[in-house]
Design a protein around this motif. Sequence first.
Motif, mmCIF file in Angstrom:
data_model
loop_
_atom_site.group_PDB
_atom_site.id
_atom_site.type_symbol
_atom_site.label_atom_id
_atom_site.label_comp_id
_atom_site.label_asym_id
_atom_site.label_seq_id
_atom_site.Cartn_x
_atom_site.Cartn_y
_atom_site.Cartn_z
ATOM 1 N N VAL A 14 0.784 -1.317 0.035
ATOM 2 C CA VAL A 14 0.047 0.007 -0.077
ATOM 3 C C VAL A 14 0.839 1.276 -0.058
ATOM 4 C CG1 VAL A 14 -1.947 -1.015 1.283
ATOM 5 C CG2 VAL A 14 0.036 -0.220 2.492
ATOM 6 N N TYR A 15 2.270 1.352 -0.183
ATOM 7 C CA TYR A 15 3.141 2.321 -0.023
ATOM 8 C C TYR A 15 3.486 2.657 -1.652
ATOM 9 C CZ TYR A 15 2.930 0.708 4.509
ATOM 10 O OH TYR A 15 2.388 0.369 5.945
ATOM 11 N N ARG A 16 3.632 1.623 -2.386
ATOM 12 C CA ARG A 16 4.588 2.042 -3.674
ATOM 13 C C ARG A 16 3.322 2.057 -4.632
ATOM 14 N NH1 ARG A 16 7.157 -0.973 -7.893
ATOM 15 N NH2 ARG A 16 6.769 -2.955 -6.687
ATOM 16 N N PRO A 17 2.906 3.160 -5.022
ATOM 17 C CA PRO A 17 1.790 3.320 -6.106
ATOM 18 C C PRO A 17 1.860 2.427 -7.219
ATOM 19 C CG PRO A 17 2.476 5.629 -5.337
ATOM 20 C CD PRO A 17 3.482 4.554 -4.742
ATOM 21 N N ALA A 18 3.026 2.431 -7.796
ATOM 22 C CA ALA A 18 3.232 1.478 -9.292
ATOM 23 C C ALA A 18 3.078 -0.025 -8.680
ATOM 24 C CB ALA A 18 4.535 1.616 -9.677
ATOM 25 N N ALA A 19 3.134 -0.607 -7.415
ATOM 26 C CA ALA A 19 3.202 -1.968 -7.017
ATOM 27 C C ALA A 19 1.819 -2.638 -7.358
ATOM 28 C CB ALA A 19 3.518 -2.103 -5.768
ATOM 29 N N VAL A 20 0.861 -1.963 -7.042
ATOM 30 C CA VAL A 20 -0.729 -2.496 -7.465
ATOM 31 C C VAL A 20 -0.661 -2.752 -9.018
ATOM 32 C CG1 VAL A 20 -3.093 -2.179 -7.198
ATOM 33 C CG2 VAL A 20 -1.489 -1.526 -5.341
ATOM 34 N N GLU A 21 -0.457 -1.605 -9.718
ATOM 35 C CA GLU A 21 -0.286 -1.553 -11.086
ATOM 36 C C GLU A 21 0.585 -2.709 -11.779
ATOM 37 O OE1 GLU A 21 -1.982 -0.821 -14.865
ATOM 38 O OE2 GLU A 21 -3.044 -0.242 -12.982
ATOM 39 N N GLN A 22 1.639 -2.708 -11.411
ATOM 40 C CA GLN A 22 2.647 -3.676 -11.971
ATOM 41 C C GLN A 22 1.815 -5.307 -11.617
ATOM 42 O OE1 GLN A 22 6.502 -3.850 -9.874
ATOM 43 N NE2 GLN A 22 7.229 -5.586 -11.068
ATOM 44 N N LEU A 23 1.534 -5.420 -10.557
ATOM 45 C CA LEU A 23 0.933 -6.641 -10.054
ATOM 46 C C LEU A 23 -0.199 -6.907 -11.093
ATOM 47 C CD1 LEU A 23 1.337 -9.215 -8.324
ATOM 48 C CD2 LEU A 23 -0.374 -8.360 -6.975
ATOM 49 N N ARG A 24 -0.980 -5.912 -11.320
ATOM 50 C CA ARG A 24 -2.357 -5.936 -12.153
ATOM 51 C C ARG A 24 -1.777 -6.448 -13.666
ATOM 52 N NH1 ARG A 24 -6.969 -3.918 -11.004
ATOM 53 N NH2 ARG A 24 -6.042 -2.161 -9.719
ATOM 54 N N VAL A 25 -0.827 -5.674 -14.186
ATOM 55 C CA VAL A 25 -0.336 -6.046 -15.434
ATOM 56 C C VAL A 25 0.161 -7.404 -15.630
ATOM 57 C CG1 VAL A 25 1.694 -5.528 -17.140
ATOM 58 C CG2 VAL A 25 0.172 -3.608 -16.121
ATOM 59 N N LEU A 26 0.856 -7.944 -14.543
ATOM 60 C CA LEU A 26 1.377 -9.268 -14.622
ATOM 61 C C LEU A 26 0.300 -10.352 -14.591
ATOM 62 C CD1 LEU A 26 4.442 -8.775 -11.890
ATOM 63 C CD2 LEU A 26 4.617 -9.633 -14.278
ATOM 64 N N ALA A 27 -0.855 -9.968 -13.603
ATOM 65 C CA ALA A 27 -2.046 -10.923 -13.686
ATOM 66 C C ALA A 27 -2.565 -10.973 -14.973
ATOM 67 C CB ALA A 27 -2.987 -10.309 -12.558
ATOM 68 N N GLU A 28 -2.972 -9.698 -15.716
ATOM 69 C CA GLU A 28 -3.462 -9.747 -17.015
ATOM 70 C C GLU A 28 -2.393 -10.685 -17.924
ATOM 71 O OE1 GLU A 28 -4.170 -5.697 -18.128
ATOM 72 O OE2 GLU A 28 -5.773 -5.358 -16.861
ATOM 73 N N GLN A 29 -1.141 -10.377 -17.899
ATOM 74 C CA GLN A 29 -0.540 -11.230 -18.796
ATOM 75 C C GLN A 29 -0.473 -12.767 -18.748
ATOM 76 O OE1 GLN A 29 3.473 -9.678 -18.146
ATOM 77 N NE2 GLN A 29 3.258 -7.923 -19.529
ATOM 78 N N ILE A 30 -0.658 -13.240 -17.357
ATOM 79 C CA ILE A 30 -0.572 -14.627 -16.949
ATOM 80 C C ILE A 30 -2.082 -15.306 -17.223
ATOM 81 C CG2 ILE A 30 1.491 -14.822 -16.098
ATOM 82 C CD1 ILE A 30 0.207 -14.858 -13.585
#
Length: 439
Positions: A138-154
């Motif tokens: 909940v501290y690094r704003p890009a972390a949630v988006e990074q995980l979302r992109v990875l989730a979509e890719q796989i």
Amino acid sequence: MFDNLSERLERSFKILKGEGKITEINVAETLKDVRKALLDADVNYKVAKTFTDTVKEKALGQNVLTAVKPSQLMVKIVHDELTQLMGGETAEIDLEGRPAVILMSGLQGSGKTTFSGKLARMLKTKKNKKPLLVACDVYRPAAVEQLRVLAEQIGVPMYSEPDSKNPVKIAENAIQEAKAKGYDVVIVDTAGRLAVDEEMMNEIAAIKKAINPNEILFVVDSMTGQDAVNTAKEFNERLDFNGVVLTKLDGDTRGGAALSIRSVVNKPIKFVGTGEKLDAIDQFHPSRMSDRILGMGDIVSLVERAQEQYDEEEAKRLQKKIAKNQFDFNDFLSQIAQIKKMGNLKDLASMIPGVGKAIKDIDIDDNAFKSIEAIIYSMTPAERSNPALLNGSRRQRIAKGSGTNIQEVNRLLKQFDQTRKMMKMVTGSKMGKMMPKMK
């Protein structure tokens, strides 16, 4: 990784070559060199000393058979001790329960988020699991988006609560979501934290207490060397994690972390990250890693990667075409695609015993098939299906269209023709008849 260590160890064993028997003097000389090699590879000093002392004790206690040279015996002892040093047996991940819960921990920048995606993909494709990725950074704003992109890719769902700043509640709610929707593995990605940051360490301890995970994995960048080992020790004292994940093993690392971390924290290495791609993840096998360190290759892992891409129906179809001498450039492209899916070409080649050393200084580009593919894609569909059509003028056109030259086109056609003849010979033999039954 381990290239320099492998080279140094090979030089060390040469001290014993030509010796008729193992003595305290030649063993001491060999192991002094081995200890230096380990220290240069950034292995913890105490670990290196204990290791060489154990090897010395075992070597002097052995009677060398006439069929075995002293240097060969020393390689065997070092191999066995390296395997024990890295854990001995392969450590499995605990996936009991519905859902099984895996909590990620580690320093910022260690590769937790990327590894979470890789692990989810592996569990989905190889274990037939239905994983749920959970964004608890909940501290690094890009972390949630990074995980979302990875989730979509796989193609894996992700749970997040954009308005919440409470990672404990997010993790608890995610597990309820998994139970309601039938997900059988929950992978909780947390914020990176320093062991000296008391507030952040208390937070991950609270997450652990709230969700009672099956597994806590400590993710560490192997390129940080001994710092990785020291950090693992501090995290383990607070979290009592179940296993270690070493990332970036494909980088310019000396490998000391892999050899030291098991002894220092007494927790197994469970996975290694071997590249940037989402399939660049391997379960850690101590014995196979010892093979690679000592230049013996890793043929078992190579076969496993090949089997992952094996399609029995496609193999039968291909065998029939080869038997009728109908193997064409479309089939050739299909085989290239399967090889590329297996991973980095240099890494694959180094798994073949004896090849790793031979190609150490050779740069094998992952685009090694690029010119071959360009030539084939410059052919018409009819030419790909019937290579006999490729006369002089057609070859000139293909060379121009692929950005290559006529010599490269002719070379490929000659190699293709030789390959086709060889495949037909193999298929016609007894071995060829056995191939469909082999996997």
